[in-house]
Design a protein around this motif. Structure first.
Motif, PDB file in Angstrom:
ATOM      1  N   GLU A  96       0.840  -1.191   0.000  1.00 20.88           N
ATOM      2  CA  GLU A  96       0.000   0.000   0.000  1.00 20.88           C
ATOM      3  C   GLU A  96       0.873   1.238   0.000  1.00 20.88           C
ATOM      4  N   SER A  97       0.560   2.156  -0.865  1.00 19.74           N
ATOM      5  CA  SER A  97       1.287   3.418  -0.929  1.00 19.74           C
ATOM      6  C   SER A  97       0.305   4.558  -0.697  1.00 19.74           C
ATOM      7  N   ILE A  98       0.836   5.696  -0.296  1.00 23.51           N
ATOM      8  CA  ILE A  98      -0.005   6.869  -0.058  1.00 23.51           C
ATOM      9  C   ILE A  98       0.105   7.790  -1.255  1.00 23.51           C
ATOM     10  N   VAL A  99      -1.011   8.367  -1.643  1.00 26.78           N
ATOM     11  CA  VAL A  99      -1.052   9.280  -2.768  1.00 26.78           C
ATOM     12  C   VAL A  99      -1.287  10.679  -2.225  1.00 26.78           C
ATOM     13  N   ASP A 100      -0.392  11.601  -2.528  1.00 25.37           N
ATOM     14  CA  ASP A 100      -0.487  12.971  -2.056  1.00 25.37           C
ATOM     15  C   ASP A 100      -0.461  13.877  -3.275  1.00 25.37           C
ATOM     16  N   PHE A 101      -1.595  14.440  -3.642  1.00 30.44           N
ATOM     17  CA  PHE A 101      -1.704  15.173  -4.885  1.00 30.44           C
ATOM     18  C   PHE A 101      -1.771  16.684  -4.712  1.00 30.44           C
ATOM     19  N   THR A 153      -3.815   2.752  -2.793  1.00 29.77           N
ATOM     20  CA  THR A 153      -5.159   2.716  -2.235  1.00 29.77           C
ATOM     21  C   THR A 153      -5.387   3.740  -1.133  1.00 29.77           C
ATOM     22  N   THR A 154      -4.409   4.517  -0.762  1.00 29.45           N
ATOM     23  CA  THR A 154      -4.591   5.547   0.249  1.00 29.45           C
ATOM     24  C   THR A 154      -4.426   6.909  -0.404  1.00 29.45           C
ATOM     25  N   PHE A 155      -5.456   7.750  -0.281  1.00 31.69           N
ATOM     26  CA  PHE A 155      -5.443   9.083  -0.862  1.00 31.69           C
ATOM     27  C   PHE A 155      -5.397  10.112   0.258  1.00 31.69           C
ATOM     28  N   ILE A 156      -4.709  11.216   0.031  1.00 32.29           N
ATOM     29  CA  ILE A 156      -4.640  12.310   1.003  1.00 32.29           C
ATOM     30  C   ILE A 156      -5.244  13.545   0.350  1.00 32.29           C
ATOM     31  N   LEU A 189      -8.811   6.997   2.818  1.00 34.24           N
ATOM     32  CA  LEU A 189      -8.764   8.433   2.565  1.00 34.24           C
ATOM     33  C   LEU A 189      -8.269   9.126   3.817  1.00 34.24           C
ATOM     34  N   TRP A 190      -7.212   9.896   3.676  1.00 31.69           N
ATOM     35  CA  TRP A 190      -6.692  10.719   4.767  1.00 31.69           C
ATOM     36  C   TRP A 190      -7.047  12.166   4.448  1.00 31.69           C
ATOM     37  N   LEU A 191      -7.660  12.850   5.392  1.00 29.74           N
ATOM     38  CA  LEU A 191      -8.037  14.249   5.220  1.00 29.74           C
ATOM     39  C   LEU A 191      -7.172  15.120   6.117  1.00 29.74           C
ATOM     40  N   VAL A 192      -6.564  16.137   5.519  1.00 28.45           N
ATOM     41  CA  VAL A 192      -5.573  16.962   6.198  1.00 28.45           C
ATOM     42  C   VAL A 192      -6.229  18.199   6.822  1.00 28.45           C
ATOM     43  N   HIS A 232      -1.728  12.411  13.069  1.00 24.59           N
ATOM     44  CA  HIS A 232      -1.988  10.984  12.875  1.00 24.59           C
ATOM     45  C   HIS A 232      -0.709  10.359  12.331  1.00 24.59           C
ATOM     46  N   THR A 233      -0.318   9.238  12.889  1.00 27.79           N
ATOM     47  CA  THR A 233       0.859   8.525  12.396  1.00 27.79           C
ATOM     48  C   THR A 233       0.496   7.075  12.115  1.00 27.79           C
ATOM     49  N   THR A 234       1.216   6.483  11.180  1.00 29.04           N
ATOM     50  CA  THR A 234       1.034   5.064  10.913  1.00 29.04           C
ATOM     51  C   THR A 234       1.895   4.287  11.898  1.00 29.04           C
ATOM     52  N   ALA A 235       1.690   2.989  11.923  1.00 33.79           N
ATOM     53  CA  ALA A 235       2.506   2.138  12.791  1.00 33.79           C
ATOM     54  C   ALA A 235       3.971   2.343  12.447  1.00 33.79           C
ATOM     55  N   GLY A 236       4.778   2.505  13.460  1.00 30.90           N
ATOM     56  CA  GLY A 236       6.199   2.730  13.249  1.00 30.90           C
ATOM     57  C   GLY A 236       6.533   4.167  12.884  1.00 30.90           C
ATOM     58  N   ASN A 237       5.527   5.031  12.884  1.00 32.62           N
ATOM     59  CA  ASN A 237       5.705   6.453  12.577  1.00 32.62           C
ATOM     60  C   ASN A 237       6.374   6.698  11.224  1.00 32.62           C
ATOM     61  N   GLN A 238       6.118   5.818  10.270  1.00 35.38           N
ATOM     62  CA  GLN A 238       6.732   5.991   8.955  1.00 35.38           C
ATOM     63  C   GLN A 238       6.027   7.064   8.137  1.00 35.38           C
ATOM     64  N   LYS A 239       4.739   7.279   8.390  1.00 35.29           N
ATOM     65  CA  LYS A 239       3.976   8.309   7.690  1.00 35.29           C
ATOM     66  C   LYS A 239       3.241   9.141   8.728  1.00 35.29           C
ATOM     67  N   VAL A 240       3.267  10.463   8.561  1.00 34.97           N
ATOM     68  CA  VAL A 240       2.649  11.390   9.512  1.00 34.97           C
ATOM     69  C   VAL A 240       1.688  12.289   8.767  1.00 34.97           C
ATOM     70  N   LEU A 241       0.520  12.499   9.348  1.00 35.14           N
ATOM     71  CA  LEU A 241      -0.489  13.389   8.781  1.00 35.14           C
ATOM     72  C   LEU A 241      -0.754  14.504   9.775  1.00 35.14           C
ATOM     73  N   VAL A 242      -0.592  15.759   9.340  1.00 32.60           N
ATOM     74  CA  VAL A 242      -0.817  16.904  10.203  1.00 32.60           C
ATOM     75  C   VAL A 242      -1.248  18.082   9.323  1.00 32.60           C
ATOM     76  N   HIS A 243      -2.087  18.959   9.862  1.00 32.04           N
ATOM     77  CA  HIS A 243      -2.475  20.163   9.139  1.00 32.04           C
ATOM     78  C   HIS A 243      -1.445  21.249   9.417  1.00 32.04           C
ATOM     79  N   ALA A 244      -0.943  21.854   8.378  1.00 33.91           N
ATOM     80  CA  ALA A 244       0.152  22.827   8.558  1.00 33.91           C
ATOM     81  C   ALA A 244      -0.347  24.215   8.944  1.00 33.91           C
ATOM     82  N   GLY A 245      -1.620  24.486   8.869  1.00 38.52           N
ATOM     83  CA  GLY A 245      -2.125  25.804   9.284  1.00 38.52           C
ATOM     84  C   GLY A 245      -2.568  26.576   8.145  1.00 38.52           C
TER      85      GLY A 245
END
Length: 181
Positions: free
Chosen positions: A3-8, A62-65, A92-95, A168-181
């Motif tokens: 699974e990969s994350i898509v950041d568009f 399969t993961t969209f941001i 779906l990850w919402l920032v 929000h972080t994935t297991a092992g903190n390999q991916k982090v989701l945060v709103h930058a402001g």
């Protein structure tokens, strides 16, 4: 299954998809769909997604941001359709900034609450709504929060947003989701 994350984010900001080279897609494992509606029209930029679709199929992502939905339900739906998002199958990850500025805040939150595999973090517009709803602030000139404030499900929306994390972080903190402001 990989699974990969898509950041568009970069894609919608581009005036057309031609500016987003295939090399950029190949170099980045992460692609973002950042929905930033035009202040005048409240419509997303007119990007073409043919390159994106081909890339996603090749990489089986399969993961969209998506960032800054800001109450624009129709545009969110359009964007996910263009990316062939499969509700219930894809993630779906919402920032953050789920609400305020667009006309359909209630529809956005109802969709998010009722859609499986959606992860979100809190954004500054969401915090602003909470402050207004809880009597700590007054609405400002550009706010479009009346549909939420007058909704019979107002308490549900407040509870949902109050329980969103700032990070929000994935297991092992390999991916982090945060709103930058």
């Amino acid at each position: 299954s990989h699974e990969s994350i898509v950041d568009f984010s970069f894609l919608i900001k581009a005036k057309n998809a031609q500016k987003c080279s295939k090399k950029l897609f190949r170099r980045r494992r992460v692609g973002i769909i950042r929905h930033k509606p035009s202040l005048a029209t409240r419509k997303p930029c007119s990007c073409r997604f043919h390159t994106l679709r081909k890339f996603l199929k090749e990489k089986n992502m399969t993961t969209f941001i998506v960032g800054d939905v800001q109450g624009c339900y129709q545009e969110l739906e359009e964007l996910l359709n263009k990316c062939d998002f499969e509700k219930g199958n894809d993630h779906l990850w919402l920032v953050g900034d789920l609400i305020n500025r667009g006309p359909e805040n209630v529809a956005v939150l109802d969709w998010i609450i009722n859609t499986p595999k959606v992860t979100s973090v809190l954004g500054n517009h969401d915090l602003h709504f909470l402050a207004i709803a809880l009597g700590r602030k007054k609405q400002t000139k550009g706010d479009t929060l009346d549909d939420l404030l007058e909704s019979p499900r107002r308490d549900t929306y407040i509870d949902y947003l109050r329980n969103l994390p700032l990070i929000h972080t994935t297991a092992g903190n390999q991916k982090v989701l945060v709103h930058a402001g």
